[in-house]
Design an enzyme around this catalytic site. Structure first.
Site, PDB file in Angstrom:
ATOM      1  N   GLU A   1      56.393  28.644  46.215  1.00 17.67           N
ATOM      2  CA  GLU A   1      56.466  28.587  47.681  1.00 17.67           C
ATOM      3  C   GLU A   1      55.126  28.963  48.333  1.00 17.67           C
ATOM      4  O   GLU A   1      54.730  28.349  49.324  1.00 17.67           O
ATOM      5  CB  GLU A   1      57.597  29.492  48.178  1.00 17.67           C
ATOM      6  CG  GLU A   1      58.971  28.952  47.767  1.00 17.67           C
ATOM      7  CD  GLU A   1      60.127  29.875  48.136  1.00 17.67           C
ATOM      8  OE1 GLU A   1      59.890  30.943  48.736  1.00 17.67           O
ATOM      9  OE2 GLU A   1      61.277  29.517  47.807  1.00 17.67           O
TER      10      GLU A   1
ATOM     11  N   TYR B   1      63.282  23.722  50.607  1.00 19.76           N
ATOM     12  CA  TYR B   1      64.698  23.999  50.355  1.00 19.76           C
ATOM     13  C   TYR B   1      65.316  23.029  49.338  1.00 19.76           C
ATOM     14  O   TYR B   1      66.532  22.803  49.366  1.00 19.76           O
ATOM     15  CB  TYR B   1      65.476  23.946  51.673  1.00 19.76           C
ATOM     16  CG  TYR B   1      65.351  25.203  52.522  1.00 19.76           C
ATOM     17  CD1 TYR B   1      65.669  26.472  52.002  1.00 19.76           C
ATOM     18  CD2 TYR B   1      64.946  25.138  53.855  1.00 19.76           C
ATOM     19  CE1 TYR B   1      65.559  27.624  52.779  1.00 19.76           C
ATOM     20  CE2 TYR B   1      64.844  26.292  54.640  1.00 19.76           C
ATOM     21  CZ  TYR B   1      65.147  27.523  54.095  1.00 19.76           C
ATOM     22  OH  TYR B   1      65.058  28.668  54.864  1.00 19.76           O
TER      23      TYR B   1
ATOM     24  N   ASN C   1      69.398  33.174  60.146  1.00 19.55           N
ATOM     25  CA  ASN C   1      69.321  34.555  59.649  1.00 19.55           C
ATOM     26  C   ASN C   1      67.893  35.098  59.627  1.00 19.55           C
ATOM     27  O   ASN C   1      67.542  35.926  58.798  1.00 19.55           O
ATOM     28  CB  ASN C   1      69.991  34.651  58.279  1.00 19.55           C
ATOM     29  CG  ASN C   1      69.390  33.690  57.285  1.00 19.55           C
ATOM     30  OD1 ASN C   1      68.381  33.044  57.578  1.00 19.55           O
ATOM     31  ND2 ASN C   1      69.967  33.606  56.101  1.00 19.55           N
TER      32      ASN C   1
HETATM   33  P1  IDP Z   1      68.587  33.281  51.189  1.00 23.55           P
HETATM   34  O1  IDP Z   1      67.781  32.824  52.387  1.00 23.55           O
HETATM   35  O2  IDP Z   1      69.237  34.616  51.432  1.00 23.55           O
HETATM   36  O3  IDP Z   1      67.798  33.217  49.902  1.00 23.55           O
HETATM   37  P2  IDP Z   1      69.982  30.887  50.272  1.00 23.55           P
HETATM   38  O4  IDP Z   1      71.313  30.903  49.604  1.00 23.55           O
HETATM   39  O5  IDP Z   1      68.784  30.586  49.438  1.00 23.55           O
HETATM   40  O6  IDP Z   1      69.826  32.278  51.059  1.00 23.55           O
HETATM   41  O7  IDP Z   1      70.075  29.821  51.455  1.00 23.55           O
HETATM   42  C1  IDP Z   1      68.920  29.377  52.122  1.00 23.55           C
HETATM   43  C2  IDP Z   1      69.207  29.347  53.607  1.00 23.55           C
HETATM   44  O8  IDP Z   1      70.208  28.362  53.870  1.00 23.55           O
HETATM   45  C3  IDP Z   1      69.803  30.650  54.173  1.00 23.55           C
HETATM   46  O9  IDP Z   1      68.830  31.612  54.463  1.00 23.55           O
HETATM   47  C4  IDP Z   1      70.503  30.141  55.406  1.00 23.55           C
HETATM   48  O10 IDP Z   1      69.590  29.883  56.465  1.00 23.55           O
HETATM   49  C5  IDP Z   1      71.088  28.816  54.909  1.00 23.55           C
HETATM   50  N1  IDP Z   1      72.434  28.968  54.340  1.00 23.55           N
HETATM   51  C6  IDP Z   1      72.771  29.443  53.122  1.00 23.55           C
HETATM   52  N2  IDP Z   1      74.090  29.418  52.908  1.00 23.55           N
HETATM   53  C7  IDP Z   1      74.631  28.912  54.040  1.00 23.55           C
HETATM   54  C8  IDP Z   1      75.985  28.631  54.458  1.00 23.55           C
HETATM   55  O11 IDP Z   1      76.958  28.850  53.727  1.00 23.55           O
HETATM   56  N3  IDP Z   1      76.149  28.127  55.716  1.00 23.55           N
HETATM   57  C9  IDP Z   1      75.092  27.866  56.542  1.00 23.55           C
HETATM   58  N4  IDP Z   1      73.810  28.108  56.193  1.00 23.55           N
HETATM   59  C10 IDP Z   1      73.567  28.625  54.961  1.00 23.55           C
END
Ligand code: IDP
Ligand code: MG
Length: 149
Positions: free
Chosen positions: A126, A49, A112
Site C-alpha cells: 500500500e 481495495y 469509519n
Molecule cells: P478495515 O478497514 O478495518 O481493515 P476491512 O474489512 O478491510 O476493514 O474493510 C475495508 C473497508 O470496507 C472498511 O474500513 C469499511 O470502510 C468497508 N467495509 C468493511 N466491511 C463492511 C461492511 O460490512 N459494510 C459496509 N462497509 C464495509
C-alpha cells in the site's frame, strides 16, 4: 521499524477530524514520513481495495473513497502496523473500543474515518501504491540542535 499506510477517509476530512486524528499518531511517538491530499481515482481505489472486490459493500466503498479528497500518510515506527491498527480500532465504529479513533469519533462500519494497513505485507504494497519513493522522508528528530543555547 515498519512503515504503514494511513488514509484519513472522506468522512474524516469532511468532519474536520484530521488534526485530532493525526495528533493521536504523533502523540503515540510515531513519525510521519510522507503526507499528501489525494482525490482518489477509481483505478487507485480498485487497486487499494482489491481484496474486497465482489463483496456486497464493494461498489459503495469505491463511491465513498473517491467522493472527496483523502489524506494519505506513511507512518513509521516500531511495529507501526499493529500500533496504528490498535489506535484506529475495530472496523465497525459501534463495536470499536472507546479510546480508539473509530470508537471515539464514529458509529458506522462503512464510513469509519481511517484506514490502516493490516499486515507488514499489506503495508509494503500500500505504501508503494500511494507514494513514490521520492515522497518518503526518513527524517531524524534533531530539534535540540536547532534550539538557541
Ligand atoms: P478495515 O478497514 O478495518 O481493515 P476491512 O474489512 O478491510 O476493514 O474493510 C475495508 C473497508 O470496507 C472498511 O474500513 C469499511 O470502510 C468497508 N467495509 C468493511 N466491511 C463492511 C461492511 O460490512 N459494510 C459496509 N462497509 C464495509
Ligand atoms: Mg482492511
Amino acid at each position: 521499524m515498519q512503515t504503514t499506510l494511513i488514509l484519513l477517509k472522506p468522512d474524516c476530512v469532511q468532519r474536520g477530524l484530521c488534526g485530532r486524528t493525526i495528533d493521536r499518531f504523533e502523540r503515540k511517538g510515531l513519525k510521519i514520513v510522507a503526507a499528501k491530499l489525494v482525490q482518489v481515482t477509481e483505478e487507485l481505489a480498485r487497486r487499494h481495495y482489491a481484496e474486497h472486490e465482489g463483496k456486497p459493500f464493494f461498489d459503495r466503498l469505491l463511491r465513498f473513497i473517491t467522493a472527496t479528497p483523502v489524506w494519505a500518510l506513511a507512518i513509521r515506527g516500531p511495529e507501526a502496523v499493529t500500533v496504528c491498527r490498535n489506535l484506529i480500532g475495530a472496523t465497525d465504529g459501534k463495536q470499536a473500543a472507546p479510546g480508539t479513533l473509530r470508537g471515539d469519533f464514529g458509529i458506522s462500519k462503512s464510513t469509519n474515518l481511517v484506514h490502516g494497513s493490516d499486515s507488514p505485507q499489506s503495508a509494503e504494497r500500500e505504501v508503494a501504491l500511494w507514494f513514490d519513493a521520492s515522497e518518503l522522508h526518513d527524517w531524524d528528530r534533531t530539534l535540540e540542535s536547532w534550539i538557541d543555547p
